[in-house]
Design a protein around this motif. Sequence first.
Motif, PDB file in Angstrom:
ATOM      1  N   GLU A   1       4.771 -12.355 -74.984  1.00 35.77           N
ATOM      2  CA  GLU A   1       3.596 -12.874 -75.682  1.00 35.77           C
ATOM      3  C   GLU A   1       2.575 -13.298 -74.640  1.00 35.77           C
ATOM      4  N   ILE A   2       1.346 -12.775 -74.809  1.00 34.60           N
ATOM      5  CA  ILE A   2       0.265 -13.040 -73.855  1.00 34.60           C
ATOM      6  C   ILE A   2      -0.882 -13.735 -74.580  1.00 34.60           C
ATOM      7  N   GLU A   3      -1.448 -14.755 -73.933  1.00 35.87           N
ATOM      8  CA  GLU A   3      -2.635 -15.421 -74.462  1.00 35.87           C
ATOM      9  C   GLU A   3      -3.856 -14.587 -74.087  1.00 35.87           C
ATOM     10  N   VAL A   4      -4.486 -14.011 -75.078  1.00 38.86           N
ATOM     11  CA  VAL A   4      -5.582 -13.068 -74.845  1.00 38.86           C
ATOM     12  C   VAL A   4      -6.765 -13.750 -74.163  1.00 38.86           C
ATOM     13  N   SER A   5      -7.024 -15.018 -74.504  1.00 37.40           N
ATOM     14  CA  SER A   5      -8.155 -15.725 -73.893  1.00 37.40           C
ATOM     15  C   SER A   5      -7.983 -15.881 -72.386  1.00 37.40           C
ATOM     16  N   LYS A   6      -6.735 -15.863 -71.898  1.00 36.77           N
ATOM     17  CA  LYS A   6      -6.481 -15.950 -70.459  1.00 36.77           C
ATOM     18  C   LYS A   6      -6.400 -14.564 -69.822  1.00 36.77           C
ATOM     19  N   LEU A   7      -6.047 -13.567 -70.639  1.00 41.98           N
ATOM     20  CA  LEU A   7      -5.955 -12.207 -70.105  1.00 41.98           C
ATOM     21  C   LEU A   7      -7.322 -11.574 -69.927  1.00 41.98           C
ATOM     22  N   LEU A   8      -8.222 -11.739 -70.898  1.00 45.46           N
ATOM     23  CA  LEU A   8      -9.500 -11.016 -70.889  1.00 45.46           C
ATOM     24  C   LEU A   8     -10.337 -11.245 -69.633  1.00 45.46           C
ATOM     25  N   PRO A   9     -10.472 -12.481 -69.131  1.00 44.41           N
ATOM     26  CA  PRO A   9     -11.301 -12.672 -67.923  1.00 44.41           C
ATOM     27  C   PRO A   9     -10.798 -11.893 -66.723  1.00 44.41           C
ATOM     28  N   ASN A  10      -9.522 -11.486 -66.742  1.00 47.19           N
ATOM     29  CA  ASN A  10      -8.947 -10.770 -65.608  1.00 47.19           C
ATOM     30  C   ASN A  10      -8.760  -9.279 -65.895  1.00 47.19           C
ATOM     31  N   ALA A  11      -9.225  -8.840 -67.075  1.00 43.56           N
ATOM     32  CA  ALA A  11      -9.076  -7.430 -67.439  1.00 43.56           C
ATOM     33  C   ALA A  11     -10.375  -6.671 -67.188  1.00 43.56           C
ATOM     34  N   TYR A  12     -10.252  -5.369 -67.133  1.00 41.72           N
ATOM     35  CA  TYR A  12     -11.387  -4.464 -66.964  1.00 41.72           C
ATOM     36  C   TYR A  12     -12.192  -4.796 -65.701  1.00 41.72           C
ATOM     37  N   ASN A  13     -11.452  -5.065 -64.637  1.00 40.69           N
ATOM     38  CA  ASN A  13     -12.105  -5.308 -63.351  1.00 40.69           C
ATOM     39  C   ASN A  13     -12.657  -3.994 -62.793  1.00 40.69           C
ATOM     40  N   LYS A  14     -13.763  -4.101 -62.112  1.00 37.61           N
ATOM     41  CA  LYS A  14     -14.360  -2.910 -61.502  1.00 37.61           C
ATOM     42  C   LYS A  14     -13.506  -2.467 -60.326  1.00 37.61           C
ATOM     43  N   VAL A  15     -13.206  -1.178 -60.289  1.00 35.16           N
ATOM     44  CA  VAL A  15     -12.374  -0.616 -59.222  1.00 35.16           C
ATOM     45  C   VAL A  15     -13.285  -0.007 -58.165  1.00 35.16           C
ATOM     46  N   LYS A  16     -13.129  -0.487 -56.948  1.00 36.38           N
ATOM     47  CA  LYS A  16     -13.944   0.057 -55.864  1.00 36.38           C
ATOM     48  C   LYS A  16     -13.439   1.436 -55.457  1.00 36.38           C
ATOM     49  N   ALA A  17     -14.365   2.337 -55.273  1.00 36.10           N
ATOM     50  CA  ALA A  17     -13.995   3.688 -54.834  1.00 36.10           C
ATOM     51  C   ALA A  17     -13.535   3.655 -53.385  1.00 36.10           C
ATOM     52  N   SER A  18     -12.495   4.375 -53.093  1.00 36.13           N
ATOM     53  CA  SER A  18     -11.989   4.439 -51.712  1.00 36.13           C
ATOM     54  C   SER A  18     -11.916   5.896 -51.263  1.00 36.13           C
ATOM     55  N   GLU A  19     -11.922   6.086 -49.958  1.00 39.09           N
ATOM     56  CA  GLU A  19     -11.891   7.443 -49.410  1.00 39.09           C
ATOM     57  C   GLU A  19     -10.544   8.084 -49.690  1.00 39.09           C
ATOM     58  N   VAL A  20     -10.590   9.361 -50.073  1.00 40.56           N
ATOM     59  CA  VAL A  20      -9.364  10.093 -50.385  1.00 40.56           C
ATOM     60  C   VAL A  20      -8.931  10.852 -49.134  1.00 40.56           C
ATOM     61  N   SER A  21      -7.646  10.718 -48.825  1.00 39.11           N
ATOM     62  CA  SER A  21      -7.113  11.378 -47.636  1.00 39.11           C
ATOM     63  C   SER A  21      -6.987  12.880 -47.864  1.00 39.11           C
ATOM     64  N   ASN A  22      -7.218  13.644 -46.803  1.00 38.32           N
ATOM     65  CA  ASN A  22      -7.063  15.089 -46.872  1.00 38.32           C
ATOM     66  C   ASN A  22      -5.630  15.530 -46.613  1.00 38.32           C
ATOM     67  N   PHE A  23      -4.765  14.551 -46.307  1.00 38.81           N
ATOM     68  CA  PHE A  23      -3.390  14.881 -45.925  1.00 38.81           C
ATOM     69  C   PHE A  23      -2.426  14.497 -47.041  1.00 38.81           C
ATOM     70  N   GLN A  24      -1.319  15.190 -47.057  1.00 43.82           N
ATOM     71  CA  GLN A  24      -0.355  15.065 -48.148  1.00 43.82           C
ATOM     72  C   GLN A  24       0.301  13.686 -48.181  1.00 43.82           C
ATOM     73  N   GLU A  25       0.494  13.187 -49.443  1.00 44.02           N
ATOM     74  CA  GLU A  25       1.220  11.936 -49.632  1.00 44.02           C
ATOM     75  C   GLU A  25       2.722  12.228 -49.619  1.00 44.02           C
ATOM     76  N   ASN A  26       3.477  11.273 -49.114  1.00 38.10           N
ATOM     77  CA  ASN A  26       4.926  11.400 -49.066  1.00 38.10           C
ATOM     78  C   ASN A  26       5.540  10.153 -49.673  1.00 38.10           C
ATOM     79  N   ASN A  27       6.802  10.250 -50.079  1.00 42.40           N
ATOM     80  CA  ASN A  27       7.463   9.048 -50.598  1.00 42.40           C
ATOM     81  C   ASN A  27       8.952   9.139 -50.370  1.00 42.40           C
ATOM     82  N   PHE A  28       9.603   7.987 -50.424  1.00 40.16           N
ATOM     83  CA  PHE A  28      11.069   7.932 -50.279  1.00 40.16           C
ATOM     84  C   PHE A  28      11.579   6.706 -51.041  1.00 40.16           C
ATOM     85  N   ASP A  29      12.875   6.733 -51.391  1.00 38.93           N
ATOM     86  CA  ASP A  29      13.504   5.647 -52.150  1.00 38.93           C
ATOM     87  C   ASP A  29      14.466   4.883 -51.259  1.00 38.93           C
ATOM     88  N   LEU A  30      14.487   3.569 -51.445  1.00 36.42           N
ATOM     89  CA  LEU A  30      15.426   2.693 -50.746  1.00 36.42           C
ATOM     90  C   LEU A  30      15.971   1.685 -51.742  1.00 36.42           C
TER      91      LEU A  30
END
Length: 789
Positions: free
Chosen positions: A677-706
Amino acid sequence: MKVSYKILKKYLPYIESAEKVAQDLIMHTAEVEEIHSEKKAFENIVFGKVTKIEAHPDADSLRVCQVNIGEESDVQIVCGGSNLEIWQWVAVAKIGASVLWHGEWEPVIMKKTAIRWIESLWMICASEEIGLKDEFPAKSEKEILDLSFLSVAPGTNLAIALEKDDEILEIDNKAINHRPDMFSYMGVLREVATIHGKKLELEYSQRNFANTPLLQAENTLPKEVKRYSLTKVSWVGNTASNEEIKTIIEASGHAVKWLLVDISNYSLYFYGQPAHIFDADKIEGHIIVRYAKSGETLEALDDKIYELCEKDIVIADSKKVLALWGIIWGKSSAVSESTKNILIETAHFDQAILRMTGKRLWLRTDALNVFEKDIVPELAHYASAFIVEELEKVFPNLKIEWYFDAYEGKQKEITQTFDLAFYNNLIGAHYEESYVVEILQNLGIKKIDSILHIPFWRKELNTKADIAEEIARIDGYDNIITTVPRINLGAIIQDPMYHLKNDSKKYFSDIWFFDVYNYSFVNKELMEKLWGNIEECVPLKNYLSEEATHMRNSLIPNLMRGLEENIRDRKNIKLFEIEKVFSKKWTEINEDYRLSWVMTSDKEIVYYDMQNSISNFLKTIFVDKFHFENLETPPTYAHSGRVAKIIVRGKEIGYIWEVHPSIAKRFDVNQRVGFFEIEVSKLLPNAYNKVKASEVSNFQENNFDLSFVVDKTIAGREIANTIAWVDKKLIQKVELFDIYENEEKLPGKRSLSFKVYIQSMTETISDEVKKHMIDDIITKVAKAGGVLR
């Protein structure tokens, strides 16, 4: 409101037909539900004269008649009327006429027939067979209606011969509730005249009672009874009413009685002012307006005895209750055939009190119906003058002996400034001032200089917009030219709450949750099922049922009830709701939106599934910098150790937990139950934040599990942060995707599995760099208390 067209035609001779009047009222004033035609009941029933009578060859009780109905030759009719005579004038039902046959409930349509082998084209009617038994009662069942007292030509329709050719317009009461003046012939006449562009010449009756001796009476309720008037009149009698009074009363659906009874109803229907006539000789002492006393009763004109209470307004004399004014009057002071001296009573009563009394006693009268519309107190004086004027026509030697008028809070005149520009702008028209003034004058609104003086009967005309509406409806709404308004709408800014509701419903529906909409009420039994406290909920003063005694302070109780009602039909259920809850703080009642969900699962631990779903949802609505922390004091119905608070940017916005198994069983649920259960009046001020654009890498992403084994006291967020800090340039994201707990294999510990995403902005990451990073992560996590699994 039922109105006689015959009366309308008498005062407005230029109107064309009942249908045209009905259409005019529908287009300009109010809906006309139906037109009841008296003529319709007498279709194909005509006036006829018996010219020859012969015995029936095969029936002693029947005779064969020849009847003149105004055609080229007489018609043959077989009749068994006991009072049938030659040269008698009778009512003849032609083929196609509708008559009541021998007491049948449904009418019979006349057709050509033979009675005992003798052809009978039509029928000579008894009064009962054509609905006239009350006006022309028969002495026996076999007696026909004798109309020899009439002087009209053979073949004349019976409706015309008996002057039963009226048409009754039934105006929809709901459409005129705001117009008490329209519950009268005066109001309807004025409307119809105005629609025809004419002024009603008929004025309210005027009489000066100032020099009349004061009658001893008392109004003890000046606030509830704004006006109370009595006029003592002598030298009258109880004679028959005139045709106009009869027509109006019959049109209203009531029976005509005697003048001193009918004239009060005449005032009600013609002026819209209820009135009553007391027999003055039956009054003991003086009249007083007061509240009823406990134990008092009233034997009313309907022959019933009503028990009164202290909230009922009554009219009484020194010894007894005379009436429940505005509702029903008593028998003890009723007029009779021998009445010579009367008291004419008119008044204005509090509509709410009268309505409550009528409702309590199950009484509905036309007088009460009019008072409920809050008629104006000024009308009482005019009605008294009107009744006296009508009585003087019958009793020219009557004497007005006494008069009483208690009227402290007089009705104030309404005035407002004439503003043609405003009217035209609001309506979207270009009316000339002379045309507007003519409409207003026909409605009774006088323009003196630049001021409009509103007549006493139109107290609802308080604003310029009201005047504009009067102009538009009288001119005709169809005459308003449709145009597109020139409005600058500007940018449409949608409420964040609107976005959140839509995004919540889309997200949870996509992962197979059902959107529910519960009632906002709970009761003690439901709250105790959850070990909750009903005293924390807002109570309802007038609750409708025992299941809805309080307003909910959480969405959880009703969602649990939803699980209980649906778990029999489905194994795994997912429900969510975003709606208001209500809480009290001291004397204030607060309303807040909450977002909640509930889900059942066969998994041993459902908490982690919920945590992942909430994390994904928060990311969907662009909430950043959130995490989950242990909750030291969980709700009473939560499973200890499987509860956390949701933290966004350092502020607590809600909770996530599993319901205790013992609570779940109370709702017939044997699976694990997860909630958040979430209190909407506390959630809304922190929702829909503007996302800053960042540079996209030209190189492949990799991942691993631990996977690391850690103590249960160590939060997954701590390990994730430790991993991320190993190389902030290359490690782009760390996700906790699985948590494993088993007290036999890992006592006091748990396994946390992470997916680590790495990517470089300048080069492809080599296997050597990746291996070195993994070794570094293992070393750093070991220092934080985690062992590679």
